[in-house]
Design a protein around this motif. Structure first.
Motif, PDB file in Angstrom:
ATOM      1  N   MET A  83       0.820  -1.201   0.000  1.00 43.10           N
ATOM      2  CA  MET A  83       0.000   0.000   0.000  1.00 43.10           C
ATOM      3  C   MET A  83       0.860   1.259   0.000  1.00 43.10           C
ATOM      4  N   VAL A  84       1.952   1.228   0.745  1.00 45.49           N
ATOM      5  CA  VAL A  84       2.826   2.398   0.792  1.00 45.49           C
ATOM      6  C   VAL A  84       3.396   2.678  -0.600  1.00 45.49           C
ATOM      7  N   VAL A  97       0.608   4.238  -2.822  1.00 45.51           N
ATOM      8  CA  VAL A  97       0.384   5.648  -2.478  1.00 45.51           C
ATOM      9  C   VAL A  97       1.555   6.501  -2.968  1.00 45.51           C
ATOM     10  N   LEU A 136      -3.892   9.815  -1.225  1.00 46.63           N
ATOM     11  CA  LEU A 136      -4.401   9.227   0.023  1.00 46.63           C
ATOM     12  C   LEU A 136      -5.746   8.527  -0.143  1.00 46.63           C
ATOM     13  N   THR A 137      -6.447   8.774  -1.250  1.00 46.28           N
ATOM     14  CA  THR A 137      -7.716   8.068  -1.467  1.00 46.28           C
ATOM     15  C   THR A 137      -7.498   6.576  -1.686  1.00 46.28           C
ATOM     16  N   ALA A 138      -6.278   6.174  -1.968  1.00 46.77           N
ATOM     17  CA  ALA A 138      -5.998   4.741  -2.121  1.00 46.77           C
ATOM     18  C   ALA A 138      -6.240   3.995  -0.811  1.00 46.77           C
ATOM     19  N   ILE A 139      -6.077   4.647   0.305  1.00 45.90           N
ATOM     20  CA  ILE A 139      -6.235   3.973   1.603  1.00 45.90           C
ATOM     21  C   ILE A 139      -7.688   3.558   1.834  1.00 45.90           C
ATOM     22  N   PRO A 140      -8.678   4.484   1.731  1.00 51.16           N
ATOM     23  CA  PRO A 140     -10.059   4.007   1.902  1.00 51.16           C
ATOM     24  C   PRO A 140     -10.492   3.044   0.798  1.00 51.16           C
ATOM     25  N   TYR A 155      -8.599   0.794  -0.587  1.00 57.97           N
ATOM     26  CA  TYR A 155      -8.057  -0.497  -0.169  1.00 57.97           C
ATOM     27  C   TYR A 155      -8.945  -1.145   0.899  1.00 57.97           C
ATOM     28  N   PHE A 156      -9.292  -0.375   1.925  1.00 55.96           N
ATOM     29  CA  PHE A 156     -10.099  -0.948   3.010  1.00 55.96           C
ATOM     30  C   PHE A 156     -11.506  -1.317   2.555  1.00 55.96           C
ATOM     31  N   ALA A 175      -6.918  -0.486  -5.241  1.00 58.13           N
ATOM     32  CA  ALA A 175      -5.971   0.607  -5.077  1.00 58.13           C
ATOM     33  C   ALA A 175      -5.027   0.710  -6.282  1.00 58.13           C
TER      34      ALA A 175
END
Length: 137
Positions: free
Chosen positions: A1-2, A5, A106-110, A112-113, A128
């Motif tokens: 994920m890092v 992003v 940062l939208t990749a984080i929500p 992903y979840f 993502a």
């Protein structure tokens, strides 16, 4: 994920030099200039937002109710943090220039979840990854 992003941020910042000439930020479109006024006011009067903007609905202006979005508050706070409490107007402009790229990455984080919740870890990473490949516009 890092990594996703980081690549998203890198892709979205590739055009940074097209908007900075001789240290001056040149925004495209009207909204960026509007938000620049909002952010500069909020930086100077933090945490208050602009109560009246004479340039919207000119020559009458517009009073409160429309102003002080969370976006402007976040950008102003970031500019204050980066500028150690006293950012220059150029730093405020550059912060506003970079903010959409940061928020977009940062939208990749929500995503992903959400994907993880609906289809498992692989689905979250795939969502993502797809978002990473979509254009920033």
């Amino acid at each position: 994920m890092v990594a996703i992003v980081a690549v998203m941020l890198w892709i979205r910042l590739l055009s940074y030099d097209r908007f900075v000439r001789n240290g001056e930020v040149l925004f495209s479109g009207n909204d960026a200039w509007y938000h620049l006024r909002e952010v500069q006011y909020t930086v100077r009067h933090w945490p208050q937002t602009m109560p009246f903007d004479p340039w919207t609905y000119f020559p009458f202006g517009t009073s409160t109710g429309q102003f002080g979005t969370l976006y402007d508050q976040l950008v102003a706070t970031a500019a204050l943090l980066v500028g150690l409490g006293s950012p220059s107007s150029t730093l405020v402009s550059k912060t506003l220039l970079v903010a959409p790229a940061v928020f977009g990455a940062l939208t990749a984080i929500p995503v992903y979840f959400l994907g993880k919740r609906l289809g498992g870890r692989v689905a979250g990473l795939f969502g993502a990854l797809i978002l990473m490949l979509l254009p920033g516009t």
